[in-house]
Design a protein around this motif. Structure first.
Motif, PDB file in Angstrom:
ATOM      1  N   LYS A  28     -10.139  33.197 -22.870  1.00  0.00           N
ATOM      2  CA  LYS A  28      -9.995  32.259 -21.886  1.00  0.00           C
ATOM      3  C   LYS A  28      -9.171  31.093 -22.365  1.00  0.00           C
ATOM      4  O   LYS A  28      -8.497  30.644 -21.380  1.00  0.00           O
ATOM      5  CB  LYS A  28     -11.465  31.664 -21.346  1.00  0.00           C
ATOM      6  CG  LYS A  28     -12.422  32.570 -20.465  1.00  0.00           C
ATOM      7  CD  LYS A  28     -13.692  31.699 -20.330  1.00  0.00           C
ATOM      8  CE  LYS A  28     -14.469  32.733 -19.234  1.00  0.00           C
ATOM      9  NZ  LYS A  28     -15.576  32.079 -19.047  1.00  0.00           N
ATOM     10  N   ARG A  36     -10.368  34.919 -12.152  1.00  0.00           N
ATOM     11  CA  ARG A  36     -10.091  34.027 -13.169  1.00  0.00           C
ATOM     12  C   ARG A  36      -8.846  34.165 -14.023  1.00  0.00           C
ATOM     13  O   ARG A  36      -8.323  35.436 -13.956  1.00  0.00           O
ATOM     14  CB  ARG A  36     -11.327  34.195 -14.269  1.00  0.00           C
ATOM     15  CG  ARG A  36     -12.779  33.549 -13.855  1.00  0.00           C
ATOM     16  CD  ARG A  36     -13.657  33.512 -15.077  1.00  0.00           C
ATOM     17  NE  ARG A  36     -14.866  32.788 -14.728  1.00  0.00           N
ATOM     18  CZ  ARG A  36     -14.810  31.501 -14.825  1.00  0.00           C
ATOM     19  NH1 ARG A  36     -14.008  30.762 -15.346  1.00  0.00           N
ATOM     20  NH2 ARG A  36     -16.258  31.013 -14.343  1.00  0.00           N
ATOM     21  N   TYR A  87      -6.522  34.568 -17.577  1.00  0.00           N
ATOM     22  CA  TYR A  87      -7.086  34.796 -18.997  1.00  0.00           C
ATOM     23  C   TYR A  87      -5.565  34.918 -19.723  1.00  0.00           C
ATOM     24  O   TYR A  87      -4.508  35.167 -18.963  1.00  0.00           O
ATOM     25  CB  TYR A  87      -7.549  36.228 -19.190  1.00  0.00           C
ATOM     26  CG  TYR A  87      -9.132  36.070 -18.787  1.00  0.00           C
ATOM     27  CD1 TYR A  87      -9.982  35.865 -19.244  1.00  0.00           C
ATOM     28  CD2 TYR A  87      -9.261  36.664 -17.186  1.00  0.00           C
ATOM     29  CE1 TYR A  87     -11.376  36.090 -19.031  1.00  0.00           C
ATOM     30  CE2 TYR A  87     -10.572  36.671 -16.870  1.00  0.00           C
ATOM     31  CZ  TYR A  87     -11.617  36.331 -17.595  1.00  0.00           C
ATOM     32  OH  TYR A  87     -12.950  36.341 -16.932  1.00  0.00           O
TER      33      TYR A  87
END
Length: 221
Positions: A158, A196, A198
Motif C-alpha cells: 500500500k 485501490r 498499490y
C-alpha cells in the motif's frame, strides 16, 4: 616469443588464448600464433565439436563464423552476437601456399566455457483488465541462456516502504516473447482490493540465481 615461433614453425598455427577449458564471458577474444608464411582465413566458434570432412565444424544453428584479414591474429566476438552460456569450441583456418595438398589447414580445436551472465531487466509494465480481473505483465529482459528461462515475483504494498500486501509468482521463457517483450497474465490476488492503488515491484531471477529488480510502479485495480 621465441618458444611461440618454434612451436608455430613445427606444427603450423597454434591457438594462444584463452587457455583450453577457460571460463570466459559472452564476448571473448580468441588469439592464435601463425607459422611463417601463414595467413588467417576464417574462425569458427560452435557449441558442437563435430568436424566435417573438410576439417570445419559440422553445421550448427548457433555456430559463429567470421572471415579474417590474413594478418589477423585475434578475433573478438561482437557484442551484437554474444555467445550463450555453456561450452563452446573454436579453431581457425589458416592459408599457406606451401602446404601439400594446397592450401589451407585448421588449428587444433580449443574449448571455452561461457559463464552464466546476470539477467538484465530493460523494462517492466503492468496493466489490469477489470472485466477479466486479470493482471497483465510486459517485461523486457536479456540473459545469455538459450531458453531465457526466468522466474518472476510481483510484490504489492500500500505504501512504497510499507508491509507486503500480496505477492504473485510465475515463470517465463522464450515462448513468452513477442516483439522483444515477455508477456504473461495472472488473476488478481484476493488480498488486493479493487478500486485501490498499490505500489508494485518486480523481482526477476534467472536459472543461476541472479536477480534483477524494477523500480516501484503504481497501479489502480
Amino acid at each position: 616469443m621465441g618458444a611461440l615461433s618454434v612451436a608455430a614453425t613445427a606444427g603450423g598455427a597454434i591457438p594462444v588464448a584463452p587457455p583450453d577449458g577457460a571460463k570466459v564471458g559472452s564476448t571473448p577474444t580468441f588469439a592464435w600464433g601463425p607459422a611463417p608464411g601463414e595467413g588467417a582465413s576464417q574462425i569458427e566458434v560452435s557449441p558442437d565439436r563435430t568436424l566435417a570432412e573438410d576439417g570445419s565444424f559440422a553445421d550448427h544453428p548457433r555456430e559463429h563464423r567470421a572471415q579474417l584479414e590474413d594478418t589477423q591474429t585475434s578475433y573478438t566476438v561482437p557484442a551484437s552476437a554474444p555467445l550463450l552460456e555453456g561450452t563452446w569450441y573454436w579453431h581457425v583456418e589458416m592459408i599457406n601456399f606451401d602446404l601439400e595438398p594446397c592450401c589451407t589447414s585448421w588449428t587444433d580445436v580449443r574449448r571455452v566455457v561461457v559463464a552464466d551472465a546476470p539477467i538484465q531487466l530493460s523494462s517492466f509494465k503492468l496493466g489490469f483488465i477489470r472485466g477479466l480481473d486479470q493482471l497483465v505483465l510486459r517485461i523486457a529482459y536479456s540473459d545469455n541462456s538459450a531458453d531465457l528461462r526466468a522466474r518472476y515475483r510481483l510484490v504489492f504494498r500500500k505504501r512504497r516502504h510499507g508491509p507486503k500486501r500480496a505477492t504473485v509468482a510465475g515463470r517465463l521463457d522464450k515462448g513468452n516473447f513477442q516483439n522483444g517483450e515477455a508477456f504473461d497474465s495472472t488473476r488478481r490476488p484476493k488480498r488486493l482490493e479493487r478500486g485501490r492503488r498499490y505500489f508494485v515491484r518486480l523481482e526477476l531471477r534467472d536459472a543461476a540465481g541472479h536477480v534483477a529488480r524494477s523500480r516501484y510502479l503504481r497501479i489502480r485495480l
